[in-house]
Design an enzyme around this catalytic site. Structure first.
Site, PDB file in Angstrom:
ATOM      1  N   GLU A  50       4.921  81.852  95.643  1.00 25.84           N
ATOM      2  CA  GLU A  50       5.564  81.242  94.472  1.00 25.84           C
ATOM      3  C   GLU A  50       6.619  82.179  93.881  1.00 25.84           C
ATOM      4  OE1 GLU A  50       3.981  81.484  90.608  1.00 25.84           O
ATOM      5  OE2 GLU A  50       2.029  82.222  91.248  1.00 25.84           O
ATOM      6  N   LYS A  78      -5.951  83.240  86.018  1.00 26.74           N
ATOM      7  CA  LYS A  78      -5.454  84.235  85.068  1.00 26.74           C
ATOM      8  C   LYS A  78      -6.557  84.587  84.073  1.00 26.74           C
ATOM      9  CE  LYS A  78      -1.886  81.618  84.232  1.00 26.74           C
ATOM     10  NZ  LYS A  78      -0.596  81.049  83.794  1.00 26.74           N
TER      11      LYS A  78
HETATM   12  N1  PSU Z   1      -0.680  84.268  87.265  1.00 23.39           N
HETATM   13  C1  PSU Z   1      -0.050  85.448  87.055  1.00 23.39           C
HETATM   14  N2  PSU Z   1       1.250  85.427  86.718  1.00 23.39           N
HETATM   15  C2  PSU Z   1       1.947  84.249  86.600  1.00 23.39           C
HETATM   16  C3  PSU Z   1       1.279  83.019  86.861  1.00 23.39           C
HETATM   17  C4  PSU Z   1      -0.038  83.086  87.190  1.00 23.39           C
HETATM   18  O1  PSU Z   1      -0.651  86.502  87.141  1.00 23.39           O
HETATM   19  O2  PSU Z   1       3.132  84.283  86.290  1.00 23.39           O
HETATM   20  C5  PSU Z   1       2.050  81.716  86.791  1.00 23.39           C
HETATM   21  C6  PSU Z   1       1.806  80.880  88.053  1.00 23.39           C
HETATM   22  O3  PSU Z   1       3.053  80.436  88.518  1.00 23.39           O
HETATM   23  C7  PSU Z   1       0.986  79.712  87.569  1.00 23.39           C
HETATM   24  C8  PSU Z   1       1.562  79.551  86.207  1.00 23.39           C
HETATM   25  O4  PSU Z   1       1.125  78.563  88.361  1.00 23.39           O
HETATM   26  O5  PSU Z   1       1.628  80.890  85.719  1.00 23.39           O
HETATM   27  C9  PSU Z   1       0.720  78.663  85.337  1.00 23.39           C
HETATM   28  O6  PSU Z   1       1.424  78.446  84.170  1.00 23.39           O
HETATM   29  P1  PSU Z   1       0.889  77.369  83.121  1.00 23.39           P
HETATM   30  O7  PSU Z   1      -0.380  77.959  82.584  1.00 23.39           O
HETATM   31  O8  PSU Z   1       1.992  77.276  82.101  1.00 23.39           O
HETATM   32  O9  PSU Z   1       0.685  76.097  83.876  1.00 23.39           O
END
Ligand code: PSU
Ligand code: MN
Length: 301
Positions: free
Chosen positions: A25, A157
């Site tokens: 990604e 996360k």
């Molecule tokens: N985990 C990390 N760093 C990130 C992300 C996840 O350590 O930048 C990113 C990934 O791209 C994941 C996104 O799909 O955060 C999810 O964001 P949200 O919670 O806004 O859906």
């Protein structure tokens, strides 16, 4: 292949032949890590996948196309650009129509990987159910419930509500395969309490589970959860304190929507003196290595 998706030559050749491909990604590069650590990490991750005999395919949106596999210039655009959009599933249409430069989240990268015919995708941590009662649930869960791609990660996360996210995986029919572990990894730390669906002792075992999952007719994705290598674990207490302070700051500063994750990740990195960032980088590199082995093993099962 419709023309909105453009495969890098190396990726197209690998997919046409028998070589393993690992999707990556770009949100983690554009919004998850500061420059220049982000571009260094992106290059390191691509390098480790190549060293394992597979081909990396970093996904991003540019010039009205979904690109699967970026060259060095395109990677730099994502890493250095000051206004790179964060694109979740719902954002593809407007970003493509408007030729917006955008980084893809886990959800959007899964979608692109599946369109391209890639089964394995490596990242750091998944999005999921946020803490509290804001109703913030990542579209990563939507993607996992409907797109048959395996996401190799270090769990979700750490800023999220882990038990509720695990429940959401179960509800959506998404298996969580613990890689060389029987407990769910907790991103910056190896984890201790939450169960996984099944354990895999090596890449062949993981590939066998994934292949059987899809052969059974299931069309959901899968989580392959790899613990951070012990020597790179962050201090659990320091992380937990930084997350609590970050959640409080986010609320006070009224940070909402897709800004929440980048805000918290940056806050935690700052408040752990960069320790969380070091751990984040090492776990991503490790996940890429495991993903390359699983992608290779999937060719044989
Ligand atoms: N985990 C990390 N760093 C990130 C992300 C996840 O350590 O930048 C990113 C990934 O791209 C994941 C996104 O799909 O955060 C999810 O964001 P949200 O919670 O806004 O859906
Ligand atoms: Mn969200």
């Amino acid at each position: 292949m419709n023309e909105i998706i453009v495969l890098h030559e190396e990726v197209a050749e690998a997919l046409a032949g028998a070589q393993a491909v690992v999707a990556l990604e770009s949100t983690i590069i554009a919004h998850g890590m500061p420059y220049p650590r982000n571009i260094e990490t992106a290059r390191r991750v691509e390098g480790i996948i190549r060293a394992k005999g597979a081909v990396p395919a970093t996904v991003a949106v540019m010039d009205g196309k979904i690109r699967v596999g970026l060259d060095e210039t395109q990677l730099e655009q994502i890493a250095c650009g000051s206004d790179v959009a964060k694109l979740s599933l719902r954002d593809l249409g407007w970003a493509l129509a408007g030729s917006v430069l955008g980084a893809t989240t886990v959800a959007t990268t899964m979608h692109a990987a599946h369109l391209a015919g890639i089964e394995v995708f490596a990242t750091g941590g998944l999005g999921g159910v946020h803490r509290g009662d804001t109703g913030d649930v990542s579209a990563d869960l939507t993607a996992l419930s409907s797109i048959p791609v395996a996401v190799v990660c270090a769990g979700v996360k750490a800023i999220l509500d882990i038990p509720r996210t695990l429940e959401a995986f179960e509800t959506r029919g998404v298996p969580v395969i613990g890689y060389e572990t029987a407990v769910f990894p907790e991103f910056y730390t190896t984890g201790t309490v939450h169960p996984v669906t099944a354990s895999a002792s090596d890449s062949m075992a993981a590939a066998a589970i994934l292949r059987a999952h899809w052969r059974s007719g299931m069309t959901t994705g899968a989580v392959v959860a790899v613990p951070i290598p012990a020597e790179h674990e962050a201090d659990a207490e320091a992380i937990s304190e930084a997350i609590s302070a970050g959640l409080y700051a986010a609320e006070r500063q009224r940070v909402t929507g897709k800004e929440v994750s980048p805000f918290l990740l940056a806050f935690v990195a700052q408040h752990t003196g960069g320790d969380s960032l070091d751990a984040n980088i090492e776990l991503v590199v490790n996940n890429a290595k495991v993903a390359a082995s699983i992608a290779t093993a999937l060719k044989t099962v």
